[in-house]
Design an enzyme around this catalytic site. Structure first.
Site, PDB file in Angstrom:
ATOM      1  N   ASP A 327      34.468   2.664  56.115  1.00  0.00           N
ATOM      2  CA  ASP A 327      33.361   1.823  56.475  1.00  0.00           C
ATOM      3  C   ASP A 327      31.959   2.308  56.112  1.00  0.00           C
ATOM      4  O   ASP A 327      31.868   3.729  56.283  1.00  0.00           O
ATOM      5  CB  ASP A 327      33.309   1.544  58.031  1.00  0.00           C
ATOM      6  N   GLU A 364      34.287   1.442  51.304  1.00  0.00           N
ATOM      7  CA  GLU A 364      33.115   0.090  51.282  1.00  0.00           C
ATOM      8  C   GLU A 364      31.851   0.524  50.700  1.00  0.00           C
ATOM      9  O   GLU A 364      31.078   1.371  51.352  1.00  0.00           O
ATOM     10  CB  GLU A 364      33.044  -0.357  52.770  1.00  0.00           C
TER      11      GLU A 364
END
Length: 678
Positions: A327, A364
């Site tokens: 993330d 990401e």
């Protein structure tokens, strides 16, 4: 007050400053004796408080201090002991102790967060990692609870749990669908933010980690939770084992960019009390926040890098995890000056580490800090979520179509072809192949596929933020009516667009990622930020399955395995030609002008292979009319036969199996994708 006992050295045993956390001692019975090591460089002393099962609280000041690590060998702390730390004398029954950043389980049974000493053994028997090549991978992003909470074939007592995901009914769905990996939203132990608790809402997605070595206990079945942390851990491992037996990899979505301690003056739970200015990134006397979550872990600090790497290795070695999706991964590659560096020590270490280099690493590739968009710039060994691909497909099939329906123009074919061919402009320059592109149309964050074709704007009122949260840049199209409708024509058009998006995703070079529920027609009623909706808004409704979409997705994944099997896994060497060939509606190669002409809405993609053979032909008709298309020929070679195999048109079975020769025309339905076998 708690009884204080003195540190003891057991014979010739000495404590070690490594590994961090709890580990077996050099000597002594490891069932009752443990080496404790905690990095807290600015604390003059660190007291360990622990409570063995059915015993009173005890305390011991860790006697040794080496290179910022407090450590000692502790007696009478058996498996199952709850523990925490403090910088001095406290009353552990009443105060929140500092959590061990390396705690293998986190217990909150007494209203306070405590680490738990765990046993690492598990009967893996003949478990073997599937090791699916990137070339053959299809990722399925899912939430542990939402995936199975409403599944009628899964026993009620294990719905929404690790055991529920491992149930034969769920594995049957995954294998029949054709996915090769489940990518699970965060399963690390996490907490709800204060503003959500105040609103009576949970952090359903779980992007608020409090323990990087501990599984989230609430995702275990009720029976496992009642049996304790060891049963929770074993249920998770059992899930991995059963998925592996079915040939399915397990990828974890991990959140090393910030912690659940939140803003600087929120409650201290762990890192903030141990080494605040070393764990967190500061600017002057304030947190420097590149995550939008209140704090940012400082990856210019070697001990932060070590913690993340130790955590990753632990999940691979102890839980047999096959990969990780990181993330806000740009934050993990920021140096001391807060600039992103593709050769950052953490990024390089993760891709070259003895344990981690064999697993999938997915970034990401953005955060909310300065210069935060870095898609395509991560190093070799990493794959990136490809937002360029997502935006290109949404533009071509939705935003452009909406513009044309309103009397405007669409974009050219170039962006679509670039996405179909693996986004070479993004990835080839960094020495990576199209397999570094994790392609997606949707993800957990944003509209579902069904909502993408049914809403022009977000509808997040249930989040109690007055619809201010969530993206406004959705590139969606409601096809004329916002939200639910009984209009058959609009429903048909929406379903057609959804099938086109799914088919384009699956047929593109790169690694496709499906969002759980898109194959079923899942709706969140227009909520594009359902992070706090632990209810029917987020859960998959297995009683309302769009059978046509499900069959289309299964069929397309079978065709992907068949059609793309001969495609190369790297870009052609300099001087070679591509194995994808492009033609217009008349069967002729596209001119430079046609690529940029917004009125051109028909594209033929011929799939070649290194041996010169042709595998198939995919024709995109993104016009509002049926079109006569001339199938491309092989130049000076004899005529080629094309077998009609599939179309996203609802009527495709009527012509399945018929043959068309190159140079002949075929009438293709409006707004469809048609697939031929050569």
């Amino acid at each position: 007050m708690t009884e204080i006992i003195s540190a003891k050295v057991l014979g010739a045993a000495t404590s070690r400053a490594f590994p961090l956390g709890l580990s077996a001692p050099l000597q002594g019975d490891p069932a009752r004796v443990v080496n404790v090591a905690v990095w807290a460089p600015e604390l003059t002393e660190l007291v360990l408080y622990f409570k063995a099962p059915d015993a009173d609280w005890q305390a011991i000041t860790l006697p040794e201090f080496s290179d910022g690590v407090h450590h000692g060998v502790v007696e009478n702390m058996p498996i199952g002991s709850r523990y925490g730390f403090a910088a001095g004398d406290v009353e552990p029954a009443d105060e929140q102790l500092l959590l061990d950043p390396y705690a293998r389980a986190i217990d909150d049974a007494e209203g306070k967060l405590l680490g738990v000493r765990m046993f690492s053994g598990f009967d893996w028997s003949d478990d073997s990692a599937p090791h699916i090549p990137w070339r053959d991978s299809v990722i399925y992003e899912a939430h542990i609870k939402g995936l199975t909470q409403l599944h009628p074939e899964i026993p009620e007592e294990i719905r929404g749990s690790y055991a529920g995901l491992a149930h034969p009914a769920m594995i049957k769905h995954l294998t029949e669908l054709g996915v090769t990996a489940v990518e699970l939203l965060p399963i690390h132990a996490h907490l709800d933010e204060q503003h959500l608790r105040d609103a009576g809402l949970p952090n359903y997605w779980g992007y608020n980690t409090i323990g990087y070595f501990a599984p989230q206990a609430s995702y275990a079945s009720a029976a496992a939770r009642a049996a304790g942390p060891q049963a929770v851990q074993d249920e998770f491992k059992g899930m991995v084992k059963l998925l592996h037996a079915a040939g399915i990899e397990v990828i974890l979505d991990v959140v090393y960019n910030h912690t659940a301690e939140g803003k600087r003056f929120e409650p201290t739970l762990s890192w903030r009390g141990l080494a605040e200015k070393r764990y967190y990134r500061f600017h002057d006397d304030h947190y420097l926040d590149t995550t939008g979550c209140g704090n940012t872990l400082d990856f210019s600090e070697p001990k932060v890098i070590q913690m993340a790497l130790d955590s990753l290795r632990y999940w691979v070695e102890e839980f047999h995890i096959d990969g990780f999706r990181f993330d806000l991964a740009v934050t993990l590659g920021r140096d001391a000056a807060n600039n992103f560096n593709p050769q950052h020590p953490f990024l390089v270490a993760a891709s070259t580490d003895r344990v981690l280099s064999g697993v999938k690493l997915i970034s990401e590739p953005w955060d909310v800090g300065h210069d935060g968009w870095q898609t395509g710039r991560f190093p070799v060994g990493w794959a990136d979520w490809n937002d360029h691909f997502r935006d290109s497909l949404r533009d071509f099939w939705l935003a452009d179509q909406a513009s044309i329906a309103a009397g405007g123009n669409g974009g050219g074919l170039a962006r679509l072809a670039d996405a179909l061919s693996g986004s070479s402009r993004l990835f080839a320059a960094s020495g990576r192949s199209q397999l570094a592109s994790v392609n997606m149309v949707t993800a957990h964050d944003g509209f579902t596929l069904a909502d993408l074709v049914a809403y022009n704007g977000k509808h997040n009122e249930d989040n109690r933020e007055e619809n201010r949260d969530g993206s406004d840049n959705n590139r969606s199209w409601n096809h004329g009516v916002e939200g639910a409708t009984d209009d058959a024509a609009i429903l048909s058009a929406r379903a057609q667009s959804a099938r086109n998006l799914m088919a384009t995703l699956i047929l593109s070079l790169g690694v496709p990622m499906l969002t759980a529920g898109d194959e079923l027609g899942k709706t969140q009623r227009g909520n594009n930020n359902a992070y706090c909706q632990d209810n029917e808004i987020s859960w998959l409704d297995w009683s309302a399955v769009d059978e046509t979409m499900l069959l289309t997705t299964r069929r397309m994944l079978r065709l992907r395995r068949e059609y793309l099997s001969a495609q190369p896994s790297t870009y052609p060497a300099r001087g070679e030609t591509s194995y994808l060939h492009w033609f217009d509606a008349s069967g002729q190669p596209l001119s430079p002008e046609q690529w940029q002409d917004g009125s051109q809405r028909v594209l033929q993609m011929l799939l070649g292979s290194p041996d010169g053979l042709t595998d198939g032909l995919v024709v995109f008709n993104a016009t509002a009319s049926d079109v006569e298309v001339t199938l491309p020929g092989p130049g000076d070679e004899p005529s080629r036969q094309y077998e009609y195999r599939f179309s996203t048109s609802a009527s495709y079975p009527k012509g399945q199996g018929r043959e068309v020769s190159s140079g002949q025309t075929d009438l293709l339905a409006a707004n469809t994708i048609t697939i031929y076998r050569a």
